[in-house]
Design a protein around this motif. Structure first.
Motif, PDB file in Angstrom:
ATOM      1  N   ARG B  73       0.843  -1.204   0.000  1.00  9.82           N
ATOM      2  CA  ARG B  73       0.000   0.000   0.000  1.00  9.82           C
ATOM      3  C   ARG B  73       0.880   1.257   0.000  1.00  9.82           C
ATOM      4  O   ARG B  73       0.642   2.214  -0.744  1.00  9.82           O
ATOM      5  CB  ARG B  73      -0.902  -0.042   1.242  1.00  9.82           C
ATOM      6  N   TYR B  74       1.893   1.214   0.849  1.00 11.78           N
ATOM      7  CA  TYR B  74       2.846   2.322   0.956  1.00 11.78           C
ATOM      8  C   TYR B  74       3.567   2.533  -0.380  1.00 11.78           C
ATOM      9  O   TYR B  74       3.704   3.654  -0.874  1.00 11.78           O
ATOM     10  CB  TYR B  74       3.823   1.974   2.085  1.00 11.78           C
ATOM     11  N   GLU B  75       3.993   1.419  -0.988  1.00 10.45           N
ATOM     12  CA  GLU B  75       4.712   1.519  -2.265  1.00 10.45           C
ATOM     13  C   GLU B  75       3.793   1.951  -3.399  1.00 10.45           C
ATOM     14  O   GLU B  75       4.215   2.651  -4.319  1.00 10.45           O
ATOM     15  CB  GLU B  75       5.363   0.171  -2.623  1.00 10.45           C
ATOM     16  N   LEU B  81       3.217   8.920  -6.874  1.00 14.54           N
ATOM     17  CA  LEU B  81       3.856  10.158  -6.406  1.00 14.54           C
ATOM     18  C   LEU B  81       5.195  10.381  -7.100  1.00 14.54           C
ATOM     19  O   LEU B  81       5.541  11.506  -7.463  1.00 14.54           O
ATOM     20  CB  LEU B  81       4.071  10.093  -4.884  1.00 14.54           C
ATOM     21  N   ASP B  82       5.946   9.295  -7.280  1.00 13.71           N
ATOM     22  CA  ASP B  82       7.268   9.401  -7.904  1.00 13.71           C
ATOM     23  C   ASP B  82       7.198   9.849  -9.367  1.00 13.71           C
ATOM     24  O   ASP B  82       8.224  10.187  -9.952  1.00 13.71           O
ATOM     25  CB  ASP B  82       8.009   8.052  -7.854  1.00 13.71           C
ATOM     26  N   GLN B  83       6.025   9.813  -9.980  1.00 13.12           N
ATOM     27  CA  GLN B  83       5.884  10.244 -11.379  1.00 13.12           C
ATOM     28  C   GLN B  83       5.360  11.669 -11.498  1.00 13.12           C
ATOM     29  O   GLN B  83       5.159  12.176 -12.594  1.00 13.12           O
ATOM     30  CB  GLN B  83       4.949   9.283 -12.129  1.00 13.12           C
ATOM     31  N   GLU B  84       5.130  12.275 -10.332  1.00  9.71           N
ATOM     32  CA  GLU B  84       4.656  13.660 -10.344  1.00  9.71           C
ATOM     33  C   GLU B  84       5.845  14.617 -10.371  1.00  9.71           C
ATOM     34  O   GLU B  84       6.946  14.237  -9.999  1.00  9.71           O
ATOM     35  CB  GLU B  84       3.774  13.904  -9.106  1.00  9.71           C
ATOM     36  N   PRO B  85       5.671  15.858 -10.819  1.00  6.54           N
ATOM     37  CA  PRO B  85       4.403  16.492 -11.192  1.00  6.54           C
ATOM     38  C   PRO B  85       3.962  16.190 -12.629  1.00  6.54           C
ATOM     39  O   PRO B  85       2.969  16.718 -13.081  1.00  6.54           O
ATOM     40  CB  PRO B  85       4.740  17.988 -11.063  1.00  6.54           C
TER      41      PRO B  85
END
Lengths: 222, 222
Positions: B73-75, B81-85
């Motif tokens: 779930r955390y990952e 998030l890691d692909q934002e913005p």
């Protein structure tokens, strides 16, 4: 196999021994297909193949890990065989479509217990032998796709300026991605979208821009 | 998190409890990234997070399986998030390129111990909760890609006749395939070929056939 004497990893087997060994590999393969690698125990294999634990360890002294590698080798051969006769003769769009149908059919059948998934995920990261096996399979697979792309370029059906090996890597990734998503979702639609879209796009690199050509594959994408 | 009282699965935690719980999840996440899920034991987690076994079972009565789900779930949150913005604003080819670079960078960093690989392969086929989690992540991911495709269609950069959801499924499969092959080979080149080729092909569906346009992305494919 009758009356023959076979060698496996330096050990000479009688025809009966080779048959027993093969029965163990195929039995384990079936169990892995049904339940996955993690859930399959040597006791299951023993029961399924009517062999004894000492027989299993006679042929596979390394136990489950060694047997799993042998199953992977068996499945790796099947992965490419199951795509024939199309994979080795991708010389027309019809052949590519037939290959596409065969791939989708195969993975629809094996479903979430894809033996290649076992190969790549259970073994891929663990032992050098398994990594070599997986690497070899992927290399052969990509090589046959590359040959198909080159053949289509020579026939004027794919833009000859494209790097055939990179296109083959892209197609291989499309199959693997579709299968990975099938393993996760249980649905085959990503695999279909991956193959159909890639092939339509590839076809679009030919002489007529595909979205201007009413005869082209693009109709199926709309 | 200070002074707050948090609820997890119906259990009320003090701020200190929530912090301990989070430390366990993050510690396990780091171990899975380093060694894979199968090789990570609760003893490793205990040692890494300076907690006791009874603390771990206090927060995760289901033991390793439950903890693994929480790590997933955390990952899953981190994957998007890691692909934002970029992922949420795919409104120009520059944004798509930035997104592509971010994805390649991320997976180059996590390498063969990709936490999403853990998600999809270790958990994906086992529990309904894990399957729901994976399914939700993939759906959100595909949905953001679809929004990006629609935005590019509206701007006239992608053939508006294409089915945006199917194109998004195809792009998602390209990423997953590239990552699957990275897990298997340790190399990032399939992921790069998958993303670069897909984006160049997609760009080619715009107004000018890309292989006739010297300004287009196709230069990088040749």
């Amino acid at each position: 196999m009758d009356r023959q004497v076979q060698k496996w990893g330096g050990v000479v087997l009688t025809a009966k021994g080779a048959a027993t060994r093969q029965r163990i590999v195929e039995g384990m393969s079936a169990l892995v297909r049904e339940h996955g690698a993690a859930a399959t125990t040597l006791d299951d294999v023993r029961a399924r193949t009517t062999t004894s634990k000492s027989q299993i360890f006679h042929y596979f002294p390394g136990g489950k890990e060694e047997l799993l590698l042998e199953v992977a080798r068996y499945e790796a051969d099947r992965v490419l065989l199951d795509q024939e006769p199309y994979l080795s003769a991708l010389t027309s769009w019809q052949a590519w479509r037939d290959w596409r149908d065969q791939v989708v059919r195969r993975y629809r059948e094996v479903g979430v217990h894809c033996p290649l998934g076992v190969l790549i995920t259970e073994l891929g990261r663990k032992t050098p032998a398994a990594q070599a096996l997986t690497g070899q399979l992927l290399e052969q697979w990509q090589d046959r796709l590359r040959t198909g792309v080159v053949s289509m370029q020579e026939g004027g059906h794919i833009d000859p300026g494209l790097d055939a090996d990179r296109i083959a890597a892209w197609l291989l990734a499309a199959v693997q991605g579709g299968v990975t998503l099938l393993l996760s979702t249980g649905r085959v639609d990503h695999l279909e979208a991956a193959l159909d879209t890639s092939l339509a796009m590839l076809r679009g690199t030919g002489v007529t821009p595909r979205w201007r050509d009413p005869e082209s594959d693009v109709a199926s994408m709309r």
